[in-house]
Motif scaffolding. Structure first.
Motif, PDB file in Angstrom:
ATOM      1  N   UNK A   1      -2.180   6.824   0.197  1.00  0.00           N
ATOM      2  CA  UNK A   1      -3.437   7.275   0.801  1.00  0.00           C
ATOM      3  C   UNK A   1      -4.141   6.113   1.497  1.00  0.00           C
ATOM      4  N   UNK A   2      -4.182   4.960   0.858  1.00  0.00           N
ATOM      5  CA  UNK A   2      -4.824   3.791   1.463  1.00  0.00           C
ATOM      6  C   UNK A   2      -4.106   3.402   2.751  1.00  0.00           C
ATOM      7  N   UNK A   3      -2.785   3.488   2.754  1.00  0.00           N
ATOM      8  CA  UNK A   3      -2.003   3.142   3.943  1.00  0.00           C
ATOM      9  C   UNK A   3      -2.296   4.139   5.074  1.00  0.00           C
ATOM     10  N   UNK A   4      -2.424   5.419   4.730  1.00  0.00           N
ATOM     11  CA  UNK A   4      -2.765   6.434   5.743  1.00  0.00           C
ATOM     12  C   UNK A   4      -4.163   6.198   6.306  1.00  0.00           C
ATOM     13  N   UNK A   5      -5.109   5.870   5.434  1.00  0.00           N
ATOM     14  CA  UNK A   5      -6.474   5.594   5.886  1.00  0.00           C
ATOM     15  C   UNK A   5      -6.488   4.376   6.805  1.00  0.00           C
TER      16      UNK A   5
ATOM     17  N   UNK B   1      -4.063   3.212   8.660  1.00  0.00           N
ATOM     18  CA  UNK B   1      -3.436   3.576   9.935  1.00  0.00           C
ATOM     19  C   UNK B   1      -4.405   4.352  10.821  1.00  0.00           C
ATOM     20  N   UNK B   2      -5.047   5.352  10.260  1.00  0.00           N
ATOM     21  CA  UNK B   2      -5.972   6.178  11.038  1.00  0.00           C
ATOM     22  C   UNK B   2      -7.193   5.384  11.486  1.00  0.00           C
ATOM     23  N   UNK B   3      -7.727   4.557  10.602  1.00  0.00           N
ATOM     24  CA  UNK B   3      -8.934   3.797  10.939  1.00  0.00           C
ATOM     25  C   UNK B   3      -8.668   2.752  12.012  1.00  0.00           C
ATOM     26  N   UNK B   4      -7.555   2.049  11.919  1.00  0.00           N
ATOM     27  CA  UNK B   4      -7.239   1.044  12.943  1.00  0.00           C
ATOM     28  C   UNK B   4      -7.049   1.732  14.299  1.00  0.00           C
ATOM     29  N   UNK B   5      -6.314   2.827  14.320  1.00  0.00           N
ATOM     30  CA  UNK B   5      -6.080   3.543  15.577  1.00  0.00           C
ATOM     31  C   UNK B   5      -7.384   4.081  16.158  1.00  0.00           C
ATOM     32  N   UNK B   6      -8.248   4.623  15.304  1.00  0.00           N
ATOM     33  CA  UNK B   6      -9.520   5.182  15.764  1.00  0.00           C
ATOM     34  C   UNK B   6     -10.445   4.090  16.297  1.00  0.00           C
TER      35      UNK B   6
ATOM     36  N   UNK C   1      -9.926   0.579   5.120  1.00  0.00           N
ATOM     37  CA  UNK C   1      -9.187   1.359   4.117  1.00  0.00           C
ATOM     38  C   UNK C   1     -10.005   2.490   3.519  1.00  0.00           C
ATOM     39  N   UNK C   2     -11.209   2.729   4.044  1.00  0.00           N
ATOM     40  CA  UNK C   2     -12.037   3.791   3.502  1.00  0.00           C
ATOM     41  C   UNK C   2     -11.486   5.156   3.907  1.00  0.00           C
ATOM     42  N   UNK C   3     -11.795   6.146   3.100  1.00  0.00           N
ATOM     43  CA  UNK C   3     -11.346   7.513   3.370  1.00  0.00           C
ATOM     44  C   UNK C   3     -11.912   7.980   4.701  1.00  0.00           C
ATOM     45  N   UNK C   4     -11.104   8.721   5.410  1.00  0.00           N
ATOM     46  CA  UNK C   4     -11.493   9.210   6.725  1.00  0.00           C
ATOM     47  C   UNK C   4     -10.898  10.584   6.944  1.00  0.00           C
ATOM     48  N   UNK C   5     -11.471  11.328   7.861  1.00  0.00           N
ATOM     49  CA  UNK C   5     -10.898  12.624   8.209  1.00  0.00           C
ATOM     50  C   UNK C   5      -9.978  12.497   9.413  1.00  0.00           C
ATOM     51  N   UNK C   6      -9.973  11.314  10.024  1.00  0.00           N
ATOM     52  CA  UNK C   6      -9.102  11.084  11.181  1.00  0.00           C
ATOM     53  C   UNK C   6      -7.657  10.977  10.725  1.00  0.00           C
ATOM     54  N   UNK C   7      -6.760  11.356  11.597  1.00  0.00           N
ATOM     55  CA  UNK C   7      -5.332  11.217  11.327  1.00  0.00           C
ATOM     56  C   UNK C   7      -4.761  10.118  12.203  1.00  0.00           C
ATOM     57  N   UNK C   8      -3.760   9.456  11.685  1.00  0.00           N
ATOM     58  CA  UNK C   8      -3.067   8.445  12.492  1.00  0.00           C
ATOM     59  C   UNK C   8      -2.400   9.164  13.665  1.00  0.00           C
TER      60      UNK C   8
END
Length: 105
Positions: free
Chosen positions: A11-15, A17-22, A75-82
């Motif tokens: 989950x942290x890895x997904x967050x 990925x999505x946060x950096x891309x966003x 690494x915070x939770x987000x609703x964005x997807x990578x």
């Protein structure tokens, strides 16, 4: 406190990925621009954005500084997807191998 599970790491890895891309897309930066600003290799940034890398603390700090955010925001939770493809990268025009004028008949 409950032990950390593999799902927590995923989950942290997904967050991440999505946060950096966003954050990168908001700045209208390419992956190369983020890599340059963070002092990282382009492939390294790509792997982070696609969740294919367990980023080190050093990488997190470099990315956070480059994107001007606290490490916790990465690494915070987000609703964005990578993204499924790099954000901000121009798409090429798809063409048939036979050329654009071929009509099946």
């Amino acid at each position: 406190m409950a032990p950390t599970s593999e799902a927590d790491f995923d989950a942290a890895k997904r967050h991440l990925a999505a946060n950096v891309a966003t954050l990168r897309a908001r700045r209208r930066w390419s992956q190369q621009q983020v890599a340059d600003a963070a002092g990282l290799d382009l492939k390294h940034v790509q792997k982070v954005e696609y969740g294919a890398l367990n980023a080190s603390l050093k990488t997190l700090v470099r990315l956070a500084r480059a994107l001007d955010v606290p490490v916790s925001k990465l690494v915070s939770a987000t609703t964005a997807r990578a993204p499924k493809r790099p954000v901000g990268r121009p798409r090429g025009k798809a063409r048939s191998a036979r050329g654009p004028s071929h009509q099946p008949g």
